[in-house]
Scaffold this active site. Structure first.
Site, PDB file in Angstrom:
ATOM      1  N   GLU A 143       0.930  -1.117   0.120  1.00 55.39           N
ATOM      2  CA  GLU A 143      -0.034  -0.075  -0.033  1.00 55.39           C
ATOM      3  C   GLU A 143       1.023   1.212  -0.173  1.00 55.39           C
ATOM      4  OE1 GLU A 143      -2.777  -0.655  -0.965  1.00 55.39           O
ATOM      5  OE2 GLU A 143      -3.048  -2.627  -0.024  1.00 55.39           O
ATOM      6  N   GLY A 144       1.900   1.332  -0.748  1.00 58.18           N
ATOM      7  CA  GLY A 144       2.938   2.316  -0.856  1.00 58.18           C
ATOM      8  C   GLY A 144       3.862   2.013   0.459  1.00 58.18           C
TER       9      GLY A 144
END
Length: 588
Positions: free
Chosen positions: A434-435
């Site tokens: 998620e980054g």
């Protein structure tokens, strides 16, 4: 270990006291205190009775693939169906879509409790809710009618398909192609990798949310569209033919073995566009936002589980002499000062992360608070910083707490049967997906200090300083307030220095982006811990142990916040170190 205890009292303290101001502004049409207690206790019982007994066997077996079909570990389908049939998978989805319509923050708190039982299992529950939100917000009437209830209740599952072999963070490199059909649908072809829950047998159908390049559209991000692509075509809710979406392989991973991380191949699969052509990234970000916030709660869940295990072990493990009272008798290791300190550090880390994560969910709710236009504007400005900071802090605290739990166990923690070993492997993914946390820190430096129009970090700091005005602290606690104000002044100076370096020496500005993010994080956590102290001082009928909670606050200010001293020195020396780093040439 004794039975797992869901952190019901901790959430009660946040809802009724520490963050009550934000709760009141959101004006939820429910008794949130009672709902939290009822739901979290019930989910905690589910975790203790049904999920934790499968933890070791599910990790050992992992997911398997036969032909083009993936299978979750034995027992997962029955447990998943039990969870869905009891209604817990539809806590915050709309009543008209078969859900309970409860506030989204409660759903995130359930993610934490589920992740304590199994982060891998929790992913099957949580990832589809982003698909639900995207269709609910951007989907056509046809897509809403066809998919909302099935996905919202968990009868069908969903995924988010972004990453490809040649691109991860840089989505402009996406090659999966979408070709328009005469009937307005599309045909998608391409390969997606690292797809969480990409294929499994828990549900009859899986609805993929796919980012793809539209044939004939402009190059770069402007040419991307967002598409609903089901694994199976359906008519009136009945499963039909295969939609030419196949699972090519499952990733062999360090952790979350029970989560099917798949490589999916789309071969002329039929898809329906969500929103407008060229706006695919906008729609995908709305799903990524929920997934990124959810990452914080997954980390808290693993941390809470391993902390409870460590406390139980420390209370019962007899080892070593009493070096304080000079007794010759062996004592429980919880009596050793270093073990006691580590347990308090673990507990304070969890509480700090939970403060950040829950505040982030409330800010997310305030971004649509139409009754408070100025507050809505503020929340939209600072939410991206809270999301980046919460994701980074919680995921890194999660790794630290699980590591400290293993150290508490010693050699027994390194053994699979303890339950600590697989939890530590599972939590390692959270600073990555998620980054990555480095990407989160670069986002703050490049887009939040000054984006050409706004100085978002300054807006954040001004808002945080305003929180000081509402604090009611005892005289003995004023030192923490002064300490926090001093931190704020240093952070303002550092921010101005970074703004200058972005123009004159960008290498210096970017090399310590993570240190700057943590500096911002401590400014947030300091304010939140001051609100905790104020609540402890002036509130009655507290659900938490007042003495222990005050010990956490004191530990934060006297042990954890001083981490900013080192980071401040690093940031001051950024220009000098930039030359050193640029002259460094790694050798093999």
């Amino acid at each position: 270990m004794s039975n797992f205890n869901a952190p019901v009292h901790e959430y009660d303290f946040l809802v009724r006291h520490v963050l009550a101001r934000e709760i009141q502004l959101l004006n939820y049409d429910v008794n949130l205190t009672e709902d939290f207690k009822l739901v979290l206790e019930s989910v905690g019982t589910f975790v203790d009775e049904q999920l934790l007994p499968l933890a070791l066997s599910a990790d050992e077996q992992g997911c398997t693939i036969k032909g083009n079909q993936a299978f979750a570990p034995d027992g997962y389908k029955e447990v998943y169906q039990n969870y869905i049939q009891d209604g817990w998978g539809a806590i915050h989805t709309s009543v008209e879509d078969g859900g309970q319509g409860l506030p989204l923050p409660l759903s995130f708190a359930c993610d934490e409790v589920l992740s304590s039982g199994s982060m891998a299992f929790a992913l099957y529950i949580s990832i589809r809710l982003g698909v639900y939100e995207v269709i609910k917000t951007l989907g056509s009437d046809y897509l809403k009618q066809k998919y909302l209830e099935k996905i919202g209740t968990g009868v069908w599952n969903g995924t988010m398909c972004l990453t490809e072999p040649q691109c991860g963070t840089d989505l402009s490199l996406i090659k999966t192609k979408a070709v328009l059909n005469e009937d307005g649908t599309y045909r998608l072809s391409g390969t997606k990798i690292f797809i969480t829950g990409g294929d499994h047998h828990l549900t009859d159908n899986i609805v993929h949310l796919v980012l793809a390049r539209i044939e004939g559209a402009p190059t770069g991000l402007a040419g991307l569209g967002l598409f609903i692509v089901p694994k199976y075509l359906s008519d009136d809710g009945k499963i039909g033919d295969s939609n030419h979406v196949s699972c090519a392989r499952l990733e062999n991973k360090l952790g979350i073995h029970a989560s099917a991380t798949a490589e999916l191949v789309f071969d002329q699969a039929q898809g329906w566009i969500v929103g407008q052509p060229g706006q695919g990234l906008l729609g995908m970000f709305s799903m990524m936002k929920l997934a990124r916030i959810g990452t914080s709660f997954q980390a808290l869940g693993v941390a809470e589980y391993t902390y409870q295990k460590a406390v139980d072990y420390a209370q019962n493990r007899i080892q070593g002499r009493d070096l304080i009272n000079k007794s010759k008798d062996s004592i429980a290791i919880i009596q050793h000062p270093n073990i006691r300190r580590e347990l308090l550090r673990m507990q304070t880390s969890i509480s700090s992360g939970r403060l950040l994560a829950f505040q982030t969910t409330l800010l997310n709710g305030l971004t649509t608070a139409s009754d408070h236009p100025e507050l809505k504007k503020l929340a939209n400005a600072i939410l991206p910083i809270f999301m980046a900071v919460s994701k980074t802090v919680c995921s890194e605290y999660g790794v630290e707490v699980a590591t400290a739990a293993m150290q508490t166990y010693g050699g027994h923690g390194y053994i699979h049967e303890s339950g600590i070993e697989h939890a530590l492997r599972d939590v390692q993914i959270l600073p990555i997906y998620e980054g990555t946390n480095d990407v989160q820190s670069l986002d703050i430096i490049l887009r939040r200090i000054f984006d050409g129009k706004h100085e978002t970090v300054s807006i954040l700091l001004n808002w945080l300083e305003q929180q000081f005005d509402d604090l009611e602290l005892n005289e003995c606690d004023q030192i923490y307030l002064e300490q926090s104000k001093h931190l704020f002044e240093q952070l303002k100076e550092t921010t101005e220095s970074i703004k200058g370096n972005l123009q004159q020496n960008p290498f210096a500005a970017l090399q310590y982006a993570k240190d700057y993010l943590w500096y911002v994080a401590h400014s947030m956590m300091s304010v939140l811990w001051l609100r905790v102290i104020s609540s402890l001082t002036h509130s009655e009928n507290l659900a938490v142990n007042k003495q222990n909670k005050y010990a956490e606050a004191a530990f934060y200010f006297n042990y954890m916040q001083i981490d900013t001293f080192t980071r401040h020195e690093r940031l001051k020396r950024a220009n000098a170190m930039s030359a050193v780093l640029q002259n460094f040439q790694p050798e093999l």
